[in-house]
Design an enzyme around this catalytic site. Structure first.
Site, mmCIF file in Angstrom:
data_model
loop_
_atom_site.group_PDB
_atom_site.id
_atom_site.type_symbol
_atom_site.label_atom_id
_atom_site.label_comp_id
_atom_site.label_asym_id
_atom_site.label_seq_id
_atom_site.Cartn_x
_atom_site.Cartn_y
_atom_site.Cartn_z
ATOM 1 N N ARG A 61 0.812 -1.220 0.000
ATOM 2 C CA ARG A 61 0.000 0.000 0.000
ATOM 3 C C ARG A 61 0.848 1.274 0.000
ATOM 4 O O ARG A 61 0.600 2.190 -0.778
ATOM 5 C CB ARG A 61 -0.914 0.026 1.241
ATOM 6 C CG ARG A 61 -2.136 -0.835 1.127
ATOM 7 C CD ARG A 61 -2.549 -1.310 2.499
ATOM 8 N NE ARG A 61 -1.575 -2.295 2.950
ATOM 9 C CZ ARG A 61 -1.660 -3.588 2.680
ATOM 10 N NH1 ARG A 61 -2.699 -4.058 2.049
ATOM 11 N NH2 ARG A 61 -0.718 -4.434 3.060
ATOM 12 N N THR A 62 1.828 1.343 0.881
ATOM 13 C CA THR A 62 2.551 2.606 1.048
ATOM 14 C C THR A 62 3.308 2.962 -0.228
ATOM 15 O O THR A 62 3.244 4.082 -0.723
ATOM 16 C CB THR A 62 3.513 2.516 2.250
ATOM 17 O OG1 THR A 62 2.763 2.110 3.391
ATOM 18 C CG2 THR A 62 4.176 3.855 2.532
ATOM 19 N N LYS A 89 24.881 -4.906 -3.066
ATOM 20 C CA LYS A 89 26.325 -5.099 -3.272
ATOM 21 C C LYS A 89 27.119 -4.448 -2.155
ATOM 22 O O LYS A 89 28.337 -4.286 -2.252
ATOM 23 C CB LYS A 89 26.752 -4.478 -4.609
ATOM 24 C CG LYS A 89 26.078 -5.068 -5.824
ATOM 25 C CD LYS A 89 26.633 -4.377 -7.064
ATOM 26 C CE LYS A 89 25.912 -4.799 -8.320
ATOM 27 N NZ LYS A 89 26.304 -3.954 -9.463
ATOM 28 N N ARG A 111 11.635 3.937 3.175
ATOM 29 C CA ARG A 111 11.235 2.946 4.187
ATOM 30 C C ARG A 111 12.488 2.151 4.542
ATOM 31 O O ARG A 111 13.197 1.666 3.657
ATOM 32 C CB ARG A 111 10.152 2.004 3.659
ATOM 33 C CG ARG A 111 9.928 0.828 4.592
ATOM 34 C CD ARG A 111 8.695 0.035 4.265
ATOM 35 N NE ARG A 111 7.492 0.758 4.663
ATOM 36 C CZ ARG A 111 6.279 0.220 4.647
ATOM 37 N NH1 ARG A 111 6.108 -1.028 4.258
ATOM 38 N NH2 ARG A 111 5.220 0.933 5.017
ATOM 39 N N HIS A 139 5.521 5.854 11.508
ATOM 40 C CA HIS A 139 4.968 5.702 10.156
ATOM 41 C C HIS A 139 3.998 6.874 9.995
ATOM 42 O O HIS A 139 2.774 6.711 10.055
ATOM 43 C CB HIS A 139 4.258 4.356 10.045
ATOM 44 C CG HIS A 139 3.949 3.919 8.647
ATOM 45 N ND1 HIS A 139 4.018 4.775 7.561
ATOM 46 C CD2 HIS A 139 3.558 2.713 8.159
ATOM 47 C CE1 HIS A 139 3.684 4.102 6.471
ATOM 48 N NE2 HIS A 139 3.407 2.854 6.805
HETATM 49 N N1 ASP Z 1 2.038 -1.672 6.795
HETATM 50 C C1 ASP Z 1 2.289 -1.241 8.159
HETATM 51 C C2 ASP Z 1 3.765 -0.953 8.373
HETATM 52 O O1 ASP Z 1 4.518 -0.930 7.426
HETATM 53 C C3 ASP Z 1 1.744 -2.197 9.152
HETATM 54 C C4 ASP Z 1 2.270 -3.592 9.104
HETATM 55 O O2 ASP Z 1 3.169 -3.916 8.313
HETATM 56 O O3 ASP Z 1 1.776 -4.382 9.888
HETATM 57 O O4 ASP Z 1 4.163 -0.723 9.491
#
Ligand code: ASP
Length: 317
Positions: A61-62, A89, A111, A139
Site C-alpha cells: 500500500r505505502t 552489493k 522505508r 509511520h
Molecule cells: N504496513 C504497516 C507498516 O509498514 C503495518 C504492518 O506492516 O503491519 O508498518
C-alpha cells in the site's frame, strides 16, 4: 479562516508536527480525497519534479500509493527496489542517497528497517525526505491517513476513544497513531499481551492507557484499530500459539458488540485474516480498511506537495 503555513521540508515523524500542521495537511488531503472520488485527475502541481521511492522493506500500500500520489501531481516517480539495487552489493544508505540526490531528486520516500534512518538521511541531503516507515519508530503518513479516515467518519479528532490492539511494541503504526490522537485530544487505549507492550506505553501520546484485556479496551470505543504481529521484528517467544493469541486478542463481531454502535474497525494492512481480525469482520460494513487505503493516496499527495513546496533548498528543474 487563514491557512496555517506549512514549514516542514521533511515529513519524518508525527512528533515533529503541531496540531495546526496536522490540520493543514488533513484539510488539503480531505479536498483531494473528494476530488478523487468525483474524477481522479492529474494536476500540474509537481510537474518537472522527481520523486524517488527507496524501499528497504516490503510494502504494498505505502509504496504504490506514494507512486500514485506523485504521478497524480504530475511528478516523475521512480521506484528503487533494494533487492535489485547496489545496496545488495554493500553500498551504504548515505551513498545511495547522495547518488540519487545528484540526479536532482526533489523528494526521497524512504522505508527502512532501522529506526531513525530517514532522520539521519535528512541531515545530509537537500531533497525532501518522507518517512514511509522506519523500524519500530514511526509511520507518519499511516497515522495521517488513519486520522483522515476517522475525521471523515466522526467529523473530529478530539473527544474520541480509540482502542489500538495487538503488537504495540513492534508497531510504528501504533506509535504514530498514539502520538497524533493524543495531540488532537482523543483518548487512546493500547491493548495487547505484556510481551507486546512497551514498558513506557503510557508515555506514547498524551492520554494513553494500557490494557491487557481486549474486551476492556473495546468497551465503549468509537474506533478499534487492529494490528498485525510484526513477525519480522519479533526475536523471542511472544505468545503460546497463534490460535491462543487469536482467542485472546483477536477481534470478532461478538467482541465488537462492546464498542459504540457506530464504531469503525481499522487495520493498516496487511491483515492476517483469522489471527488479529475475523475474516467476516474485515469485510463488514463497520470495517473501513479500504477507505484507509483510499485516504492514503490523498494524504500522500498532500504530504508531497507541502514538503516539496516548503523546500527552499531545491528549485524546480
Ligand atoms: N504496513 C504497516 C507498516 O509498514 C503495518 C504492518 O506492516 O503491519 O508498518
Amino acid at each position: 479562516m487563514v491557512d496555517h503555513a506549512w514549514s516542514h521540508r521533511h515529513l519524518l515523524s508525527i512528533a515533529d508536527l503541531s496540531v495546526a500542521d496536522i490540520n493543514t495537511l488533513l484539510g488539503k488531503a480531505d479536498t483531494l480525497f473528494d476530488e478523487a472520488r468525483k474524477r481522479p485527475k492529474k494536476s500540474e502541481a509537481l510537474r518537472g519534479r522527481t520523486i524517488i521511492n527507496v524501499f528497504f522493506e516490503a510494502s504494498t500500500r505505502t509504496r504504490s500509493s506514494f507512486e500514485v500520489a506523485g504521478k497524480r501531481l504530475g511528478a516523475d516517480v521512480i521506484n528503487i527496489s533494494v533487492a535489485t539495487s547496489s545496496v545488495s552489493k554493500g553500498e551504504s544508505l548515505l551513498d545511495t542517497v547522495k547518488n540519487l540526490e545528484v540526479m536532482r531528486a526533489d523528494a526521497l520516500v524512504i522505508r527502512h528497517q532501522a529506526s531513525g534512518a530517514p532522520n539521519y538521511v535528512a541531515k545530509h541531503t537537500r531533497a525532501s525526505i518522507l518517512n514511509a516507515g522506519d523500524g519500530m519508530h514511526e509511520h507518519p503518513t499511516q497515522a495521517l491517513l488513519d486520522a483522515l479516515t476517522i475525521r471523515r467518519h466522526f467529523g473530529t479528532l478530539s473527544g474520541l476513544t480509540v482502542a489500538i490492539c495487538g503488537d504495540i511494541v513492534h508497531s510504528r503504526v501504533a506509535r504514530s497513531n498514539a502520538i497524533l490522537l493524543g495531540k488532537t485530544g482523543s483518548k487512546v487505549r493500547l491493548c495487547g499481551p505484556k510481551t507486546m507492550m512497551p514498558r513506557d506505553a503510557e508515555t506514547l501520546g498524551e492520554s494513553a492507557t494500557v490494557h491487557a484485556n481486549l474486551d476492556e479496551a473495546i468497551d465503549g470505543a468509537d474506533v478499534v484499530m487492529m494490528l498485525r504481529i510484526q513477525n519480522e521484528r519479533v526475536y523471542g517467544p511472544v505468545m503460546a500459539s497463534t490460535r491462543e493469541y487469536s482467542r485472546t486478542f483477536g477481534l470478532n463481531a461478538r467482541r465488537l458488540a462492546g464498542a459504540k454502535q457506530n464504531v469503525i474497525v481499522m487495520h493498516p494492512g496487511p491483515i492476517n485474516r483469522g489471527v488479529e481480525l475475523d475474516t467476516h469482520l474485515a469485510d463488514d460494513v463497520r470495517s473501513v480498511v479500504l477507505e484507509q487505503v483510499e485516504a492514503g493516496v490523498a494524504v500522500r499527495m498532500a504530504a508531497l506537495d507541502l514538503c516539496i513546496g516548503a523546500n527552499t533548498e531545491i528549485a524546480p528543474s
